[in-house]
Design an enzyme around this catalytic site. Structure first.
Site, short mmCIF file in Angstrom:
data_model
loop_
_atom_site.label_atom_id
_atom_site.label_comp_id
_atom_site.label_asym_id
_atom_site.label_seq_id
_atom_site.Cartn_x
_atom_site.Cartn_y
_atom_site.Cartn_z
N GLU A 32 -82.24 23.94 5.51
CA GLU A 32 -81.22 24.96 5.73
C GLU A 32 -79.92 24.64 5.01
OE1 GLU A 32 -81.58 27.84 6.77
OE2 GLU A 32 -83.59 27.65 7.58
N LEU A 75 -76.81 20.65 -7.81
CA LEU A 75 -77.07 21.72 -6.84
C LEU A 75 -75.80 22.47 -6.46
CD1 LEU A 75 -79.41 23.00 -5.37
CD2 LEU A 75 -79.04 21.43 -3.47
N TYR A 115 -74.83 30.50 11.37
CA TYR A 115 -76.13 30.78 10.75
C TYR A 115 -77.08 29.60 10.89
CZ TYR A 115 -79.91 30.62 7.61
OH TYR A 115 -81.17 30.42 7.15
N ASP A 133 -77.58 35.99 7.79
CA ASP A 133 -77.23 35.47 6.47
C ASP A 133 -77.11 36.65 5.49
OD1 ASP A 133 -79.85 36.27 6.14
OD2 ASP A 133 -80.34 34.62 4.79
#
Length: 347
Positions: A32, A75, A115, A133
Site C-alpha cells: 500500500e 520510485l 486510505y 483513493d
DNA sequence: AAGCCGGGGCA
DNA sequence: TGCCCAGGCTT
C-alpha cells in the site's frame, strides 16, 4: 446494484497481484505504501525487491535508512521510505514486531492516512472501513454524477460518506479491492471502457456525456523553476558527494555539491559569480567539461541542471556542508535522485 | 486550506 | 503539454 455489479465484474476481470493472496498486514502495508500515487506496474518490481530483502517488519526496522532509500531509489516520494522506516521501528519496539490490523491503531503510524489504514484493516482483518483513493473518487463521481471537487474539504467528506454507505451492504475485503480495480481497469481516467461497461445504463456521466468532465478537481499545482549547477569534483578516482539534509526535495539522499541560482546563468556568468568564487578560493581548479542543460520535471517543480566536471586539489570542504569524498566505484551504494542517476550512467 | 513531496505513462 | 497514479505530511 452498484456494489453487486462492481463485485461481479471484479471476480471475472481482476488482475493477479501478489499482495492479494495474503492476510499478512506487513506485506499489505508494504504494497500500500509503495502504491501511493504510483501505478501498479511501476510499483510491482519494488514490492518484490523489498519483500525479498526484508521478510518481516523487524528486518525492515533493523535496516539502515541509507539502504532503504537506495532500494527505494527511482520510485519517488522518498518520504514514504523514511516514514516506513520510522514506523517499522515503532512496530518492532512497541508492538513486539506484530504489525497491527486495527484501523485506529494504523492511523497513528507515520505515513499511514485514512486510505492506507482502511486498506490494511479491511484487507488483513476484513474491518469495515471504506477505501477512498483516486480510483474511488473517479468511479463514484462518474457513476453518481457528483460534481463536487474531489480535492476540496467538502468533497472529501461527501465522497467518504458515500463510500461508507456503499460498504454497508458489502463484504469489506472483496468490495474495497473491487472498486479500486474497477477504477483502475474499467473506469480509467482517460478513454475509459464505457462501451463494455456493466454500469453504463445507470452511470450518470455516461448517460449525460460527462465522462470526460468528471471527477472535478479545482486546484492545479503551480510549477516552480530551479536552476542547478552540479559540481562533479574529482581528485584521482575520488569524487565529492553531498548528503541532502535540508528540508527540500530528495531529503537524506545524495547528489553532488550544488550551486543553485534563481535565474538561468550562462557558463561565464556562473564562473564569475560569488558562489563560484567562494568555491574555488585557495584551490587549483580545472573545469574539464560542462554538460548540456538537463531538464528534470517533477510534479511541482522543473529543474534545469548542468553538470560541471571539475578536477580540483585542496578542496575546501567546509564551504559545502555535508560534502565528503567517495571512491568512484562506491557511488552506486548511495541513493541518488533520478537526474543524478541518469548522469552517472554516462560517468 | 494550501503547499509540498518524484517519477513515469498516456493522449 | 497537461493530467493522473491503490496519498500523506507540514505550514
Amino acid at each position: 446494484m452498484f456494489v453487486e455489479e462492481v463485485t461481479k465484474w471484479y471476480k471475472i476481470n481482476k488482475r493477479d497481484l501478489p499482495w492479494r493472496d495474503t492476510k499478512n498486514a506487513y506485506i499489505i502495508w508494504l504494497s500500500e505504501i509503495i502504491l501511493q500515487q504510483t501505478r501498479v506496474e511501476q510499483g510491482l518490481p519494488y514490492f518484490h525487491k523489498f519483500l525479498e530483502r526484508y521478510k518481516s517488519v523487524t528486518e525492515f526496522a533493523d535496516a539502515s535508512e541509507d539502504e532503504i532509500l537506495k532500494l527505494w531509489q527511482g520510485l519517488g516520494y522518498y518520504s514514504r521510505a523514511r516514514n516506513m522506516h520510522a514506523t517499522a521501528k515503532i512496530i518492532k519496539n512497541e508492538h513486539n514486531g506484530v504489525f497491527p490490523c486495527n484501523y485506529e491503531t494504523l492511523l497513528k503510524l507515520k505515513g499511514v492516512g485514512e486510505y492506507t489504514a482502511a486498506a490494511i484493516s479491511s484487507f488483513s482483518a476484513n474491518e469495515k472501513h471504506a477505501v477512498v483513493d483516486g480510483n474511488v473518487y473517479r468511479l463514484l463521481s462518474r457513476y453518481f454524477g457528483i460534481e463536487t471537487a474531489i480535492d476540496s474539504t467538502i468533497g472529501k467528506k461527501e465522497f467518504k460518506k458515500l463510500a461508507y454507505e456503499l460498504l454497508e451492504q458489502a463484504e469489506p475485503f472483496l468490495y474495497n479491492q473491487a472498486v479500486m480495480e474497477f477504477g483502475a481497469i474499467q473506469c480509467k481516467p482517460s478513454s475509459p471502457n464505457c462501451a463494455n461497461c456493466p454500469l453504463r445504463l445507470n452511470c450518470y456521466a455516461y448517460q449525460h456525456e460527462m465522462v470526460d468532465k468528471l471527477p472535478v478537481k479545482d486546484k492545479r499545482t503551480k510549477v516552480k523553476e530551479r536552476f542547478f549547477n552540479y559540481l562533479v569534483v574529482k581528485d584521482g578516482t575520488k569524487v565529492l558527494l553531498n548528503k541532502r539534509i535540508a528540508k527540500d526535495i530528495w531529503q537524506n539522499m545524495y547528489d553532488f555539491p550544488l550551486i543553485e541560482t534563481a535565474e538561468r546563468l550562462t557558463e561565464s556568468e556562473l564562473i564569475q559569480s560569488s558562489h563560484f568564487e567562494k568555491f574555488k578560493k585557495n584551490t587549483k581548479l580545472y573545469i574539464k567539461s560542462v554538460s548540456d542543460e538537463k531538464k528534470h520535471v517533477l510534479s511541482h517543480q522543473i529543474i534545469y541542471a548542468r553538470f560541471w566536471e571539475i578536477r580540483m586539489e585542496n578542496t575546501l570542504l567546509d564551504e559545502f556542508n555535508g560534502v565528503f569524498w567517495v571512491n568512484e566505484d562506491e557511488i552506486d551504494q548511495y541513493a541518488v535522485p533520478k537526474i543524478v542517476d541518469n548522469y552517472l550512467k554516462k560517468f
